[in-house]
Write a protein that holds these residues in place. Structure first.
Motif, mmCIF file in Angstrom:
data_model
loop_
_atom_site.group_PDB
_atom_site.id
_atom_site.type_symbol
_atom_site.label_atom_id
_atom_site.label_comp_id
_atom_site.label_asym_id
_atom_site.label_seq_id
_atom_site.Cartn_x
_atom_site.Cartn_y
_atom_site.Cartn_z
ATOM 1 N N LEU A 1 0.826 -1.205 0.000
ATOM 2 C CA LEU A 1 0.000 0.000 0.000
ATOM 3 C C LEU A 1 0.864 1.260 0.000
ATOM 4 O O LEU A 1 1.712 1.445 0.868
ATOM 5 C CB LEU A 1 -0.917 -0.013 1.226
ATOM 6 N N LYS A 2 0.641 2.121 -0.983
ATOM 7 C CA LYS A 2 1.368 3.391 -1.091
ATOM 8 C C LYS A 2 0.471 4.580 -0.775
ATOM 9 O O LYS A 2 0.928 5.572 -0.223
ATOM 10 C CB LYS A 2 1.934 3.556 -2.511
ATOM 11 N N TRP A 3 -0.802 4.478 -1.163
ATOM 12 C CA TRP A 3 -1.719 5.603 -1.008
ATOM 13 C C TRP A 3 -2.954 5.133 -0.255
ATOM 14 O O TRP A 3 -3.674 4.257 -0.709
ATOM 15 C CB TRP A 3 -2.124 6.166 -2.373
ATOM 16 N N LEU A 4 -3.209 5.766 0.877
ATOM 17 C CA LEU A 4 -4.378 5.451 1.706
ATOM 18 C C LEU A 4 -5.105 6.759 2.001
ATOM 19 O O LEU A 4 -4.732 7.498 2.905
ATOM 20 C CB LEU A 4 -3.943 4.756 3.004
ATOM 21 N N TRP A 5 -6.135 7.043 1.244
ATOM 22 C CA TRP A 5 -6.892 8.274 1.396
ATOM 23 C C TRP A 5 -8.302 7.925 1.853
ATOM 24 O O TRP A 5 -9.129 7.463 1.061
ATOM 25 C CB TRP A 5 -6.940 9.043 0.065
ATOM 26 N N ILE A 6 -8.576 8.142 3.140
ATOM 27 C CA ILE A 6 -9.880 7.765 3.702
ATOM 28 C C ILE A 6 -10.506 8.916 4.473
ATOM 29 O O ILE A 6 -11.375 8.712 5.312
ATOM 30 C CB ILE A 6 -9.738 6.531 4.620
ATOM 31 N N HIS A 7 -10.079 10.139 4.194
ATOM 32 C CA HIS A 7 -10.577 11.294 4.941
ATOM 33 C C HIS A 7 -12.049 11.585 4.624
ATOM 34 O O HIS A 7 -12.586 11.170 3.596
ATOM 35 C CB HIS A 7 -9.717 12.529 4.663
ATOM 36 N N GLU A 8 -12.674 12.304 5.548
ATOM 37 C CA GLU A 8 -14.061 12.749 5.427
ATOM 38 C C GLU A 8 -15.032 11.591 5.209
ATOM 39 O O GLU A 8 -15.838 11.583 4.266
ATOM 40 C CB GLU A 8 -14.186 13.806 4.325
ATOM 41 N N ASN A 9 -14.936 10.613 6.098
ATOM 42 C CA ASN A 9 -15.919 9.546 6.218
ATOM 43 C C ASN A 9 -16.455 9.577 7.653
ATOM 44 O O ASN A 9 -16.449 10.628 8.290
ATOM 45 C CB ASN A 9 -15.296 8.189 5.876
ATOM 46 N N GLU A 10 -16.895 8.449 8.160
ATOM 47 C CA GLU A 10 -17.378 8.365 9.525
ATOM 48 C C GLU A 10 -16.696 7.220 10.274
ATOM 49 O O GLU A 10 -17.300 6.542 11.093
ATOM 50 C CB GLU A 10 -18.904 8.191 9.536
ATOM 51 N N PHE A 11 -15.426 7.021 9.973
ATOM 52 C CA PHE A 11 -14.665 5.982 10.654
ATOM 53 C C PHE A 11 -14.524 6.334 12.140
ATOM 54 O O PHE A 11 -14.421 7.508 12.507
ATOM 55 C CB PHE A 11 -13.274 5.823 10.033
ATOM 56 N N THR A 12 -14.491 5.306 12.975
ATOM 57 C CA THR A 12 -14.373 5.489 14.417
ATOM 58 C C THR A 12 -13.237 4.620 14.959
ATOM 59 O O THR A 12 -12.555 3.929 14.211
ATOM 60 C CB THR A 12 -15.688 5.105 15.116
ATOM 61 N N GLY A 13 -13.068 4.667 16.284
ATOM 62 C CA GLY A 13 -12.050 3.837 16.926
ATOM 63 C C GLY A 13 -10.666 4.454 16.873
ATOM 64 O O GLY A 13 -10.501 5.641 16.612
ATOM 65 N N VAL A 14 -9.679 3.624 17.103
ATOM 66 C CA VAL A 14 -8.282 4.058 17.143
ATOM 67 C C VAL A 14 -7.612 3.766 15.810
ATOM 68 O O VAL A 14 -7.820 2.710 15.211
ATOM 69 C CB VAL A 14 -7.522 3.325 18.276
ATOM 70 N N VAL A 15 -6.824 4.707 15.354
ATOM 71 C CA VAL A 15 -6.034 4.469 14.146
ATOM 72 C C VAL A 15 -4.981 3.413 14.469
ATOM 73 O O VAL A 15 -4.156 3.610 15.355
ATOM 74 C CB VAL A 15 -5.341 5.760 13.671
ATOM 75 N N PRO A 16 -5.002 2.272 13.794
ATOM 76 C CA PRO A 16 -4.059 1.203 14.134
ATOM 77 C C PRO A 16 -2.605 1.587 13.887
ATOM 78 O O PRO A 16 -2.283 2.260 12.904
ATOM 79 C CB PRO A 16 -4.496 0.041 13.225
ATOM 80 N N ASP A 17 -1.735 1.145 14.800
ATOM 81 C CA ASP A 17 -0.306 1.420 14.655
ATOM 82 C C ASP A 17 0.257 0.825 13.373
ATOM 83 O O ASP A 17 1.269 1.294 12.846
ATOM 84 C CB ASP A 17 0.466 0.841 15.847
ATOM 85 N N GLU A 18 -0.415 -0.228 12.891
ATOM 86 C CA GLU A 18 0.099 -0.926 11.708
ATOM 87 C C GLU A 18 0.195 -0.014 10.481
ATOM 88 O O GLU A 18 0.999 -0.268 9.577
ATOM 89 C CB GLU A 18 -0.793 -2.125 11.388
ATOM 90 N N ILE A 19 -0.615 1.044 10.430
ATOM 91 C CA ILE A 19 -0.534 1.975 9.296
ATOM 92 C C ILE A 19 0.851 2.613 9.247
ATOM 93 O O ILE A 19 1.451 2.764 8.175
ATOM 94 C CB ILE A 19 -1.627 3.059 9.402
ATOM 95 N N GLY A 20 1.362 2.979 10.402
ATOM 96 C CA GLY A 20 2.679 3.608 10.462
ATOM 97 C C GLY A 20 3.818 2.668 10.147
ATOM 98 O O GLY A 20 4.952 3.101 9.942
ATOM 99 N N LYS A 21 3.523 1.373 10.090
ATOM 100 C CA LYS A 21 4.569 0.382 9.819
ATOM 101 C C LYS A 21 4.573 -0.082 8.367
ATOM 102 O O LYS A 21 5.379 -0.939 7.991
ATOM 103 C CB LYS A 21 4.381 -0.821 10.743
ATOM 104 N N LEU A 22 3.657 0.467 7.559
ATOM 105 C CA LEU A 22 3.625 0.111 6.140
ATOM 106 C C LEU A 22 4.804 0.786 5.437
ATOM 107 O O LEU A 22 4.807 2.000 5.229
ATOM 108 C CB LEU A 22 2.297 0.550 5.521
ATOM 109 N N LYS A 23 5.801 0.025 5.072
ATOM 110 C CA LYS A 23 7.072 0.575 4.603
ATOM 111 C C LYS A 23 6.981 1.302 3.272
ATOM 112 O O LYS A 23 7.803 2.169 2.989
ATOM 113 C CB LYS A 23 8.113 -0.545 4.515
ATOM 114 N N LYS A 24 5.995 0.952 2.438
ATOM 115 C CA LYS A 24 5.898 1.596 1.128
ATOM 116 C C LYS A 24 4.906 2.749 1.108
ATOM 117 O O LYS A 24 4.690 3.363 0.069
ATOM 118 C CB LYS A 24 5.511 0.560 0.063
ATOM 119 N N LEU A 25 4.326 3.061 2.253
ATOM 120 C CA LEU A 25 3.318 4.111 2.309
ATOM 121 C C LEU A 25 3.942 5.477 2.001
ATOM 122 O O LEU A 25 4.921 5.879 2.614
ATOM 123 C CB LEU A 25 2.669 4.131 3.692
#
Length: 392
Positions: free
Chosen positions: A272-296
Protein backbone atom coordinates in the motif's frame (compact mmCIF):
# COMPACT_ATOMS: atom_id res chain seq x y z
CA UNK A 1 -32.12 -20.13 -22.06
CA UNK A 2 -29.47 -21.53 -24.39
CA UNK A 3 -27.18 -18.58 -23.70
CA UNK A 4 -27.62 -19.02 -19.95
CA UNK A 5 -26.67 -22.68 -20.21
CA UNK A 6 -23.56 -21.85 -22.28
CA UNK A 7 -22.46 -19.25 -19.75
CA UNK A 8 -23.15 -21.58 -16.85
CA UNK A 9 -21.03 -24.31 -18.45
CA UNK A 10 -18.13 -21.90 -18.94
CA UNK A 11 -18.45 -20.61 -15.38
CA UNK A 12 -18.07 -24.15 -14.08
CA UNK A 13 -15.01 -24.74 -16.26
CA UNK A 14 -13.29 -21.52 -15.17
CA UNK A 15 -14.16 -22.15 -11.51
CA UNK A 16 -12.66 -25.67 -11.70
CA UNK A 17 -9.55 -24.23 -13.36
CA UNK A 18 -9.14 -21.62 -10.61
CA UNK A 19 -9.52 -24.23 -7.90
CA UNK A 20 -6.94 -26.46 -9.58
CA UNK A 21 -4.52 -23.53 -9.80
CA UNK A 22 -5.14 -22.76 -6.13
CA UNK A 23 -4.32 -26.35 -5.17
CA UNK A 24 -1.19 -26.40 -7.34
CA UNK A 25 0.13 -23.01 -6.22
CA UNK A 26 1.00 -22.69 -2.53
CA UNK A 27 1.75 -18.97 -3.04
CA UNK A 28 -1.79 -18.20 -4.23
CA UNK A 29 -3.37 -15.81 -1.71
CA UNK A 30 -6.97 -16.29 -2.89
CA UNK A 31 -9.52 -17.66 -0.45
CA UNK A 32 -12.93 -19.30 -0.48
CA UNK A 33 -14.80 -16.02 -0.92
CA UNK A 34 -14.39 -16.01 -4.68
CA UNK A 35 -15.32 -19.66 -5.14
CA UNK A 36 -18.47 -19.17 -3.08
CA UNK A 37 -19.49 -16.23 -5.23
CA UNK A 38 -18.98 -18.30 -8.37
CA UNK A 39 -21.08 -21.11 -6.88
CA UNK A 40 -23.82 -18.55 -6.32
CA UNK A 41 -23.54 -17.26 -9.88
CA UNK A 42 -23.77 -20.79 -11.29
CA UNK A 43 -26.96 -21.38 -9.30
CA UNK A 44 -28.36 -18.04 -10.50
CA UNK A 45 -27.55 -18.91 -14.10
CA UNK A 46 -29.16 -22.33 -13.72
CA UNK A 47 -32.29 -20.66 -12.39
CA UNK A 48 -32.30 -18.15 -15.25
CA UNK A 49 -31.92 -20.93 -17.81
CA UNK A 50 -34.87 -22.80 -16.35
CA UNK A 51 -37.07 -19.74 -15.97
CA UNK A 52 -36.19 -18.52 -19.48
CA UNK A 53 -37.24 -21.87 -20.95
CA UNK A 54 -40.57 -21.65 -19.15
CA UNK A 55 -41.11 -18.06 -20.30
CA UNK A 56 -40.30 -18.95 -23.90
CA UNK A 57 -42.81 -21.82 -23.83
CA UNK A 58 -45.45 -19.50 -22.46
CA UNK A 59 -44.63 -16.91 -25.12
CA UNK A 60 -45.13 -19.41 -27.90
CA UNK A 61 -48.45 -20.54 -26.49
CA UNK A 62 -49.78 -16.98 -26.24
CA UNK A 63 -48.01 -15.74 -29.38
CA UNK A 64 -46.79 -12.58 -27.66
CA UNK A 65 -43.10 -12.62 -28.45
CA UNK A 66 -43.24 -9.07 -29.81
CA UNK A 67 -44.74 -7.73 -26.60
CA UNK A 68 -42.07 -9.48 -24.53
CA UNK A 69 -39.30 -8.02 -26.70
CA UNK A 70 -40.74 -4.53 -26.41
CA UNK A 71 -40.96 -4.88 -22.64
CA UNK A 72 -37.35 -6.04 -22.30
CA UNK A 73 -36.08 -3.19 -24.46
CA UNK A 74 -37.86 -0.47 -22.51
CA UNK A 75 -37.13 -1.20 -18.86
CA UNK A 76 -34.74 1.74 -18.61
CA UNK A 77 -37.43 4.00 -17.16
CA UNK A 78 -36.98 2.56 -13.67
CA UNK A 79 -34.27 1.00 -11.57
CA UNK A 80 -33.60 -2.60 -12.53
CA UNK A 81 -33.22 -5.32 -9.96
CA UNK A 82 -30.09 -7.39 -10.46
CA UNK A 83 -32.14 -10.34 -11.74
CA UNK A 84 -33.83 -8.10 -14.29
CA UNK A 85 -30.41 -6.80 -15.30
CA UNK A 86 -29.21 -10.38 -15.82
CA UNK A 87 -32.18 -11.25 -17.98
CA UNK A 88 -31.67 -8.15 -20.05
CA UNK A 89 -27.97 -8.93 -20.49
CA UNK A 90 -28.81 -12.47 -21.60
CA UNK A 91 -31.35 -11.17 -24.08
CA UNK A 92 -28.84 -8.70 -25.48
CA UNK A 93 -26.18 -11.40 -25.91
CA UNK A 94 -28.65 -13.79 -27.51
CA UNK A 95 -30.53 -11.47 -29.87
CA UNK A 96 -28.73 -8.16 -30.30
CA UNK A 97 -24.98 -8.54 -29.85
CA UNK A 98 -23.18 -9.02 -33.18
CA UNK A 99 -19.62 -9.26 -31.85
CA UNK A 100 -18.08 -12.54 -32.96
CA UNK A 101 -15.91 -14.56 -30.61
CA UNK A 102 -14.25 -17.80 -31.53
CA UNK A 103 -15.52 -19.56 -28.42
CA UNK A 104 -17.35 -19.01 -25.18
CA UNK A 105 -14.15 -18.39 -23.25
CA UNK A 106 -13.34 -16.35 -20.17
CA UNK A 107 -13.48 -13.20 -22.30
CA UNK A 108 -17.09 -14.01 -23.16
CA UNK A 109 -17.92 -14.27 -19.46
CA UNK A 110 -16.39 -10.81 -19.04
CA UNK A 111 -18.59 -9.43 -21.83
CA UNK A 112 -21.66 -10.83 -20.07
CA UNK A 113 -20.46 -9.39 -16.73
CA UNK A 114 -20.03 -5.91 -18.24
CA UNK A 115 -23.52 -6.10 -19.73
CA UNK A 116 -25.01 -6.99 -16.34
CA UNK A 117 -23.04 -4.15 -14.71
CA UNK A 118 -24.29 -1.76 -17.41
CA UNK A 119 -27.95 -2.59 -16.85
CA UNK A 120 -27.61 -2.81 -13.05
CA UNK A 121 -26.07 0.66 -12.86
CA UNK A 122 -28.65 2.34 -15.10
CA UNK A 123 -26.26 2.52 -18.04
CA UNK A 124 -28.89 4.09 -20.27
CA UNK A 125 -28.83 7.14 -17.96
CA UNK A 126 -25.05 7.57 -17.89
CA UNK A 127 -23.63 10.92 -18.94
CA UNK A 128 -21.32 9.42 -21.57
CA UNK A 129 -20.91 6.42 -23.85
CA UNK A 130 -24.27 4.81 -23.17
CA UNK A 131 -25.49 2.23 -25.64
CA UNK A 132 -26.82 3.99 -28.74
CA UNK A 133 -29.63 1.48 -29.23
CA UNK A 134 -30.77 1.75 -25.60
CA UNK A 135 -30.53 5.51 -25.09
CA UNK A 136 -33.62 7.39 -24.07
CA UNK A 137 -34.16 8.88 -27.53
CA UNK A 138 -32.73 6.02 -29.53
CA UNK A 139 -30.27 8.51 -30.96
CA UNK A 140 -26.52 8.05 -31.11
CA UNK A 141 -26.26 11.68 -29.95
CA UNK A 142 -27.99 10.95 -26.64
CA UNK A 143 -24.69 11.56 -24.84
CA UNK A 144 -21.05 12.16 -25.65
CA UNK A 145 -18.66 9.44 -26.70
CA UNK A 146 -15.48 9.76 -28.79
CA UNK A 147 -16.42 6.86 -31.11
CA UNK A 148 -19.29 4.44 -31.54
CA UNK A 149 -17.03 1.51 -30.72
CA UNK A 150 -16.44 2.98 -27.26
CA UNK A 151 -20.13 2.89 -26.43
CA UNK A 152 -21.27 0.17 -24.06
CA UNK A 153 -22.99 -2.76 -25.77
CA UNK A 154 -21.44 -1.81 -29.11
CA UNK A 155 -20.58 -4.57 -31.57
CA UNK A 156 -16.85 -3.95 -31.01
CA UNK A 157 -14.73 -5.82 -28.51
CA UNK A 158 -15.64 -4.82 -24.98
CA UNK A 159 -11.96 -3.97 -24.47
CA UNK A 160 -12.70 -0.86 -26.55
CA UNK A 161 -15.64 0.30 -24.45
CA UNK A 162 -15.11 3.55 -22.55
CA UNK A 163 -13.22 2.99 -19.29
CA UNK A 164 -12.39 -0.63 -20.12
CA UNK A 165 -9.01 -2.14 -20.89
CA UNK A 166 -7.92 -5.73 -21.22
CA UNK A 167 -5.96 -8.49 -22.89
CA UNK A 168 -6.13 -9.88 -26.41
CA UNK A 169 -8.28 -12.76 -25.21
CA UNK A 170 -10.91 -10.17 -24.18
CA UNK A 171 -10.31 -10.62 -20.46
CA UNK A 172 -10.54 -7.37 -18.51
CA UNK A 173 -7.74 -5.80 -16.46
CA UNK A 174 -9.13 -2.28 -15.99
CA UNK A 175 -12.67 -1.03 -15.28
CA UNK A 176 -13.14 2.72 -14.76
CA UNK A 177 -16.74 3.83 -14.17
CA UNK A 178 -15.80 7.12 -12.51
CA UNK A 179 -17.93 10.25 -12.87
CA UNK A 180 -20.54 8.57 -15.04
CA UNK A 181 -23.84 9.33 -13.28
CA UNK A 182 -23.99 5.74 -12.05
CA UNK A 183 -27.03 4.79 -9.98
CA UNK A 184 -27.32 1.72 -7.76
CA UNK A 185 -28.45 0.90 -4.24
CA UNK A 186 -26.41 -2.33 -4.04
CA UNK A 187 -22.92 -1.34 -5.17
CA UNK A 188 -21.94 -3.53 -8.15
CA UNK A 189 -23.60 -6.85 -9.00
CA UNK A 190 -22.09 -10.20 -8.11
CA UNK A 191 -21.13 -10.68 -11.78
CA UNK A 192 -18.23 -8.31 -11.11
CA UNK A 193 -16.43 -11.31 -9.60
CA UNK A 194 -16.27 -12.88 -13.06
CA UNK A 195 -13.53 -10.30 -13.73
CA UNK A 196 -11.57 -11.22 -10.61
CA UNK A 197 -8.95 -13.53 -12.17
CA UNK A 198 -7.49 -10.64 -14.19
CA UNK A 199 -8.82 -7.31 -12.83
CA UNK A 200 -6.08 -4.95 -11.60
CA UNK A 201 -7.92 -1.63 -11.41
CA UNK A 202 -11.48 -0.80 -10.29
CA UNK A 203 -12.64 2.83 -10.16
CA UNK A 204 -16.23 3.82 -9.41
CA UNK A 205 -15.48 7.20 -7.83
CA UNK A 206 -17.36 10.51 -8.19
CA UNK A 207 -20.76 8.83 -8.51
CA UNK A 208 -22.87 10.31 -5.67
CA UNK A 209 -25.86 8.05 -6.46
CA UNK A 210 -23.83 4.87 -6.07
CA UNK A 211 -24.59 3.45 -2.63
CA UNK A 212 -24.57 0.10 -0.83
CA UNK A 213 -21.53 -1.36 0.91
CA UNK A 214 -18.27 -2.93 -0.20
CA UNK A 215 -19.16 -6.65 -0.40
CA UNK A 216 -17.24 -9.49 1.13
CA UNK A 217 -16.51 -10.81 -2.36
CA UNK A 218 -13.88 -8.05 -2.72
CA UNK A 219 -11.48 -10.58 -1.25
CA UNK A 220 -11.57 -12.50 -4.50
CA UNK A 221 -9.74 -9.74 -6.39
CA UNK A 222 -6.25 -10.85 -5.43
CA UNK A 223 -4.68 -9.13 -8.46
CA UNK A 224 -6.28 -5.76 -7.72
CA UNK A 225 -3.75 -2.93 -7.43
CA UNK A 226 -5.99 0.15 -7.35
CA UNK A 227 -9.46 0.62 -5.80
CA UNK A 228 -11.18 4.02 -5.98
CA UNK A 229 -14.60 4.49 -4.35
CA UNK A 230 -14.23 8.11 -3.28
CA UNK A 231 -16.98 10.74 -3.55
CA UNK A 232 -19.81 8.21 -3.57
CA UNK A 233 -22.60 7.24 -1.18
CA UNK A 234 -21.06 3.82 -0.56
CA UNK A 235 -20.74 3.24 3.18
CA UNK A 236 -20.87 0.72 5.98
CA UNK A 237 -17.92 -1.08 7.49
CA UNK A 238 -15.02 -2.33 5.42
CA UNK A 239 -15.20 -6.11 4.82
CA UNK A 240 -12.47 -8.21 6.42
CA UNK A 241 -11.66 -9.67 3.02
CA UNK A 242 -10.47 -6.23 1.85
CA UNK A 243 -7.38 -6.57 4.04
CA UNK A 244 -6.33 -9.72 2.17
CA UNK A 245 -5.59 -7.77 -1.02
CA UNK A 246 -1.81 -7.91 -0.72
CA UNK A 247 -1.14 -6.39 -4.16
CA UNK A 248 -3.27 -3.30 -3.53
CA UNK A 249 -1.13 -0.16 -3.74
CA UNK A 250 -3.84 2.52 -3.88
CA UNK A 251 -7.00 2.67 -1.75
CA UNK A 252 -9.07 5.86 -2.08
CA UNK A 253 -12.34 5.92 -0.12
CA UNK A 254 -12.49 9.57 0.90
CA UNK A 255 -15.63 11.74 1.03
CA UNK A 256 -18.00 8.78 1.17
CA UNK A 257 -20.05 7.22 3.99
CA UNK A 258 -17.85 4.50 5.42
CA UNK A 259 -18.18 3.69 9.12
CA UNK A 260 -16.62 1.41 11.73
CA UNK A 261 -12.97 1.00 12.62
CA UNK A 262 -9.87 0.30 10.57
CA UNK A 263 -8.65 -3.21 11.29
CA UNK A 264 -5.10 -3.87 12.40
CA UNK A 265 -5.05 -6.36 9.52
CA UNK A 266 -4.27 -3.39 7.29
CA UNK A 267 -0.69 -4.21 8.21
CA UNK A 268 -0.98 -7.20 5.82
CA UNK A 269 -1.29 -4.83 2.86
CA UNK A 270 2.45 -4.44 2.46
CA UNK A 271 2.35 -2.82 -1.00
CA UNK A 272 0.00 0.00 0.00
CA UNK A 273 1.37 3.39 -1.09
CA UNK A 274 -1.72 5.60 -1.01
CA UNK A 275 -4.38 5.45 1.71
CA UNK A 276 -6.89 8.27 1.40
CA UNK A 277 -9.88 7.77 3.70
CA UNK A 278 -10.58 11.29 4.94
CA UNK A 279 -14.06 12.75 5.43
CA UNK A 280 -15.92 9.55 6.22
CA UNK A 281 -17.38 8.36 9.53
CA UNK A 282 -14.66 5.98 10.65
CA UNK A 283 -14.37 5.49 14.42
CA UNK A 284 -12.05 3.84 16.93
CA UNK A 285 -8.28 4.06 17.14
CA UNK A 286 -6.03 4.47 14.15
CA UNK A 287 -4.06 1.20 14.13
CA UNK A 288 -0.31 1.42 14.65
CA UNK A 289 0.10 -0.93 11.71
CA UNK A 290 -0.53 1.97 9.30
CA UNK A 291 2.68 3.61 10.46
CA UNK A 292 4.57 0.38 9.82
CA UNK A 293 3.63 0.11 6.14
CA UNK A 294 7.07 0.57 4.60
CA UNK A 295 5.90 1.60 1.13
CA UNK A 296 3.32 4.11 2.31
CA UNK A 297 3.84 7.51 0.65
CA UNK A 298 0.55 9.28 1.36
CA UNK A 299 -2.16 8.93 3.99
CA UNK A 300 -5.18 11.14 4.86
CA UNK A 301 -7.24 10.45 7.99
CA UNK A 302 -8.84 13.78 8.87
CA UNK A 303 -12.58 14.44 8.94
CA UNK A 304 -13.49 11.14 10.63
CA UNK A 305 -14.62 10.25 14.15
CA UNK A 306 -11.48 8.61 15.42
CA UNK A 307 -10.80 8.77 19.17
CA UNK A 308 -9.24 12.03 20.52
CA UNK A 309 -5.68 10.74 20.33
CA UNK A 310 -5.99 10.59 16.60
CA UNK A 311 -4.15 13.92 16.23
CA UNK A 312 -1.04 12.56 17.90
CA UNK A 313 -1.33 9.33 15.95
CA UNK A 314 -1.63 11.15 12.65
CA UNK A 315 1.52 13.10 13.50
CA UNK A 316 3.28 9.87 14.37
CA UNK A 317 2.17 8.28 11.10
CA UNK A 318 3.37 11.30 9.13
CA UNK A 319 6.67 11.22 10.97
CA UNK A 320 7.07 7.53 10.24
CA UNK A 321 6.40 8.10 6.53
CA UNK A 322 9.11 10.77 6.47
CA UNK A 323 11.51 8.44 8.25
CA UNK A 324 10.85 5.71 5.74
CA UNK A 325 11.73 8.07 2.91
CA UNK A 326 15.20 8.60 4.47
CA UNK A 327 15.96 5.03 5.52
CA UNK A 328 17.74 4.16 2.29
CA UNK A 329 19.85 7.33 2.53
CA UNK A 330 20.80 6.59 6.14
CA UNK A 331 21.77 3.08 5.14
CA UNK A 332 24.09 4.43 2.44
CA UNK A 333 25.67 6.90 4.87
CA UNK A 334 26.38 4.07 7.30
CA UNK A 335 28.02 2.07 4.51
CA UNK A 336 30.25 5.03 3.71
CA UNK A 337 31.20 5.41 7.36
CA UNK A 338 32.22 1.76 7.55
CA UNK A 339 34.21 2.07 4.36
CA UNK A 340 35.98 5.16 5.74
CA UNK A 341 36.90 3.33 8.94
CA UNK A 342 38.28 0.47 6.90
CA UNK A 343 40.38 2.87 4.84
CA UNK A 344 41.80 4.46 7.98
CA UNK A 345 42.78 1.01 9.22
CA UNK A 346 44.58 0.30 5.96
CA UNK A 347 46.53 3.56 6.29
CA UNK A 348 47.78 2.65 9.76
CA UNK A 349 48.91 -0.76 8.56
CA UNK A 350 50.79 0.78 5.62
CA UNK A 351 52.53 3.27 7.92
CA UNK A 352 53.79 0.44 10.13
CA UNK A 353 55.10 -1.42 7.14
CA UNK A 354 56.87 1.75 5.94
CA UNK A 355 59.08 1.78 9.00
CA UNK A 356 60.34 -1.73 8.22
CA UNK A 357 61.20 -1.03 4.59
CA UNK A 358 64.55 0.04 3.11
CA UNK A 359 64.97 3.47 1.46
CA UNK A 360 64.78 1.81 -1.99
CA UNK A 361 61.17 0.93 -1.28
CA UNK A 362 60.16 4.48 -0.26
CA UNK A 363 59.07 5.57 -3.72
CA UNK A 364 56.75 2.58 -4.24
CA UNK A 365 55.34 2.92 -0.74
CA UNK A 366 54.59 6.63 -1.18
CA UNK A 367 52.67 5.81 -4.35
CA UNK A 368 50.52 3.26 -2.48
CA UNK A 369 49.87 5.74 0.31
CA UNK A 370 48.85 8.36 -2.24
CA UNK A 371 46.34 5.90 -3.76
CA UNK A 372 44.85 5.20 -0.34
CA UNK A 373 44.59 8.94 0.41
CA UNK A 374 42.82 9.57 -2.86
CA UNK A 375 40.29 6.80 -2.15
CA UNK A 376 39.79 8.15 1.37
CA UNK A 377 39.19 11.66 0.06
CA UNK A 378 36.67 10.38 -2.47
CA UNK A 379 34.86 8.42 0.24
CA UNK A 380 34.78 11.42 2.57
CA UNK A 381 33.46 13.61 -0.22
CA UNK A 382 30.64 11.10 -0.93
CA UNK A 383 29.86 10.76 2.77
CA UNK A 384 29.66 14.52 3.30
CA UNK A 385 27.49 14.88 0.21
CA UNK A 386 24.96 12.30 1.49
CA UNK A 387 25.13 13.75 4.99
CA UNK A 388 24.34 17.25 3.70
CA UNK A 389 21.43 15.86 1.69
CA UNK A 390 20.06 14.15 4.79
CA UNK A 391 20.28 17.38 6.81
CA UNK A 392 18.57 19.31 4.04
Amino acid sequence: AAMARRLMKRMKEVKDSLEKKKNDDDDDDSDDVGRKSWDTLIKVMDHLASSSSSEQTADKETNNNNDTTATIQNIHHHHLSQNEARKRALYWLSHQDTYEQKEVGTGFLHRYALAVIYFSLEGDSWNRCSSASHSGTGSIKANDCPTDNERYLSSASHRLWDGVNGNRDDTITWLDLSNRNVYSEQFLPLELTLLSPTLELLWVSENPDLSGTLPEYMGEFQKLESLNVHKTSVGGTLPDSLYTLRKLSSLRLYKSKFTGSISSNIGNMGRLKWLWIHENEFTGVVPDEIGKLKKLEGVTLHGNKFVPIVKEEVQEVEKRVQELNHEELEKRIQELKEELAMRKGEEVMVQKKEEAHTPKEDKTLRRKLTDVDEKKDTTLEGFNHHKNMNVA
